[in-house]
Design a protein around this motif. Structure first.
Motif, PDB file in Angstrom:
ATOM      1  N   GLN A 114      -2.272   2.723  -4.906  1.00 15.23           N
ATOM      2  CA  GLN A 114      -1.671   3.462  -3.797  1.00 15.23           C
ATOM      3  C   GLN A 114      -0.821   4.608  -4.325  1.00 15.23           C
ATOM      4  O   GLN A 114      -0.863   5.728  -3.799  1.00 15.23           O
ATOM      5  CB  GLN A 114      -0.823   2.531  -2.923  1.00 15.23           C
ATOM      6  CG  GLN A 114      -1.642   1.546  -2.125  1.00 15.23           C
ATOM      7  CD  GLN A 114      -0.785   0.457  -1.522  1.00 15.23           C
ATOM      8  OE1 GLN A 114       0.245   0.076  -2.073  1.00 15.23           O
ATOM      9  NE2 GLN A 114      -1.218  -0.069  -0.386  1.00 15.23           N
ATOM     10  N   HIS A 148       2.627  13.633   7.000  1.00 10.74           N
ATOM     11  CA  HIS A 148       1.463  12.745   6.983  1.00 10.74           C
ATOM     12  C   HIS A 148       1.541  11.796   5.785  1.00 10.74           C
ATOM     13  O   HIS A 148       1.283  10.594   5.912  1.00 10.74           O
ATOM     14  CB  HIS A 148       0.172  13.565   6.917  1.00 10.74           C
ATOM     15  CG  HIS A 148      -1.059  12.746   6.748  1.00 10.74           C
ATOM     16  ND1 HIS A 148      -1.603  12.028   7.782  1.00 10.74           N
ATOM     17  CD2 HIS A 148      -1.834  12.510   5.662  1.00 10.74           C
ATOM     18  CE1 HIS A 148      -2.678  11.387   7.336  1.00 10.74           C
ATOM     19  NE2 HIS A 148      -2.828  11.667   6.055  1.00 10.74           N
ATOM     20  N   LYS A 167       4.136   9.062   6.375  1.00 15.73           N
ATOM     21  CA  LYS A 167       3.604   7.999   7.238  1.00 15.73           C
ATOM     22  C   LYS A 167       2.671   7.085   6.441  1.00 15.73           C
ATOM     23  O   LYS A 167       2.647   5.873   6.648  1.00 15.73           O
ATOM     24  CB  LYS A 167       2.852   8.598   8.428  1.00 15.73           C
ATOM     25  CG  LYS A 167       3.749   9.104   9.512  1.00 15.73           C
ATOM     26  CD  LYS A 167       2.926   9.528  10.710  1.00 15.73           C
ATOM     27  CE  LYS A 167       3.828   9.819  11.884  1.00 15.73           C
ATOM     28  NZ  LYS A 167       3.061  10.071  13.101  1.00 15.73           N
ATOM     29  N   GLU A 168       1.919   7.681   5.529  1.00 17.54           N
ATOM     30  CA  GLU A 168       1.001   6.902   4.703  1.00 17.54           C
ATOM     31  C   GLU A 168       1.760   5.939   3.790  1.00 17.54           C
ATOM     32  O   GLU A 168       1.337   4.802   3.580  1.00 17.54           O
ATOM     33  CB  GLU A 168       0.133   7.848   3.877  1.00 17.54           C
ATOM     34  CG  GLU A 168      -1.172   7.251   3.483  1.00 17.54           C
ATOM     35  CD  GLU A 168      -2.120   8.297   2.938  1.00 17.54           C
ATOM     36  OE1 GLU A 168      -2.464   8.186   1.751  1.00 17.54           O
ATOM     37  OE2 GLU A 168      -2.509   9.195   3.704  1.00 17.54           O
ATOM     38  N   LYS A 191       4.668   4.567   4.445  1.00 15.64           N
ATOM     39  CA  LYS A 191       5.122   3.472   5.308  1.00 15.64           C
ATOM     40  C   LYS A 191       3.975   2.541   5.649  1.00 15.64           C
ATOM     41  O   LYS A 191       4.133   1.320   5.657  1.00 15.64           O
ATOM     42  CB  LYS A 191       5.745   4.043   6.586  1.00 15.64           C
ATOM     43  CG  LYS A 191       7.066   4.725   6.346  1.00 15.64           C
ATOM     44  CD  LYS A 191       7.600   5.363   7.610  1.00 15.64           C
ATOM     45  CE  LYS A 191       8.852   6.150   7.291  1.00 15.64           C
ATOM     46  NZ  LYS A 191       9.330   6.933   8.422  1.00 15.64           N
ATOM     47  N   HIS A 192       2.789   3.096   5.922  1.00 20.78           N
ATOM     48  CA  HIS A 192       1.625   2.285   6.255  1.00 20.78           C
ATOM     49  C   HIS A 192       1.213   1.416   5.074  1.00 20.78           C
ATOM     50  O   HIS A 192       0.927   0.224   5.228  1.00 20.78           O
ATOM     51  CB  HIS A 192       0.459   3.185   6.675  1.00 20.78           C
ATOM     52  CG  HIS A 192      -0.785   2.434   6.993  1.00 20.78           C
ATOM     53  ND1 HIS A 192      -1.775   2.236   6.053  1.00 20.78           N
ATOM     54  CD2 HIS A 192      -1.196   1.810   8.125  1.00 20.78           C
ATOM     55  CE1 HIS A 192      -2.742   1.524   6.599  1.00 20.78           C
ATOM     56  NE2 HIS A 192      -2.430   1.254   7.853  1.00 20.78           N
ATOM     57  N   ASP A 193       1.197   2.015   3.871  1.00 21.27           N
ATOM     58  CA  ASP A 193       0.821   1.265   2.669  1.00 21.27           C
ATOM     59  C   ASP A 193       1.797   0.126   2.396  1.00 21.27           C
ATOM     60  O   ASP A 193       1.404  -0.959   1.981  1.00 21.27           O
ATOM     61  CB  ASP A 193       0.764   2.185   1.444  1.00 21.27           C
ATOM     62  CG  ASP A 193      -0.449   3.120   1.470  1.00 21.27           C
ATOM     63  OD1 ASP A 193      -1.348   2.881   2.294  1.00 21.27           O
ATOM     64  OD2 ASP A 193      -0.463   4.072   0.685  1.00 21.27           O
ATOM     65  N   LYS A 198       3.506  -1.571   4.660  1.00 28.48           N
ATOM     66  CA  LYS A 198       3.250  -2.639   5.625  1.00 28.48           C
ATOM     67  C   LYS A 198       1.975  -3.409   5.284  1.00 28.48           C
ATOM     68  O   LYS A 198       1.887  -4.597   5.508  1.00 28.48           O
ATOM     69  CB  LYS A 198       3.128  -2.051   7.036  1.00 28.48           C
ATOM     70  CG  LYS A 198       4.445  -1.560   7.581  1.00 28.48           C
ATOM     71  CD  LYS A 198       4.277  -0.962   8.961  1.00 28.48           C
ATOM     72  CE  LYS A 198       5.597  -0.399   9.446  1.00 28.48           C
ATOM     73  NZ  LYS A 198       5.458   0.268  10.758  1.00 28.48           N
ATOM     74  N   GLU A 199       0.985  -2.691   4.734  1.00 21.92           N
ATOM     75  CA  GLU A 199      -0.283  -3.295   4.359  1.00 21.92           C
ATOM     76  C   GLU A 199      -0.108  -4.366   3.291  1.00 21.92           C
ATOM     77  O   GLU A 199      -0.789  -5.380   3.293  1.00 21.92           O
ATOM     78  CB  GLU A 199      -1.200  -2.195   3.818  1.00 21.92           C
ATOM     79  CG  GLU A 199      -2.574  -2.218   4.375  1.00 21.92           C
ATOM     80  CD  GLU A 199      -3.380  -1.035   3.869  1.00 21.92           C
ATOM     81  OE1 GLU A 199      -3.402  -0.793   2.639  1.00 21.92           O
ATOM     82  OE2 GLU A 199      -3.958  -0.358   4.701  1.00 21.92           O
TER      83      GLU A 199
END
Length: 117
Positions: free
Chosen positions: A64, A104, A107-108, A110-112, A114-115
């Protein structure tokens, strides 16, 4: 021959000294009279620090982080091209486009995070 060496050495030393003289504070994110560039550079620095912190704490995997670094390089390359086109400055449109790319990416991150949980 000796004169050519002196000229070459002097040119090399001058090329190394110019960035230091242009930015005496030694702050790589601050360029005088370029507020949009400074804002974008500070945002890059903050986001990079956040990525480092998340990788160290295990919230981001190496893969990531590698993807995020690749995106960083793309955005920095885009910034360089934009500045080159406008004599070292960023236009409002350039500034907006870079900030959208950074948003963008944020946000990625933060998404990573949570994943992985």
């Amino acid at each position: 021959m000796q004169i050519a060496k002196l000229v070459l050495t002097g040119t090399l030393l001058l090329s190394l000294a110019v960035p230091v003289l242009a930015n005496p504070a030694g702050n790589p994110t601050h360029i005088p009279h370029h507020p949009r560039v400074n804002q974008v550079n500070k945002r890059f620095a903050r986001q990079n620090k956040r990525e480092n912190r998340n990788e160290k704490s295990g919230l981001l995997t190496r893969k990531q982080r590698h993807t995020l670094n690749h995106q960083d390089h793309g955005l920095k390359s885009e910034e360089h091209t934009m500045r080159k086109d406008d004599h070292g400055h960023l236009t409002k449109a350039d500034h907006k486009a870079l900030n959208q790319g950074l948003h963008h990416q944020s946000k990625e991150i933060k998404h990573d995070r949570k994943e992985d949980k």
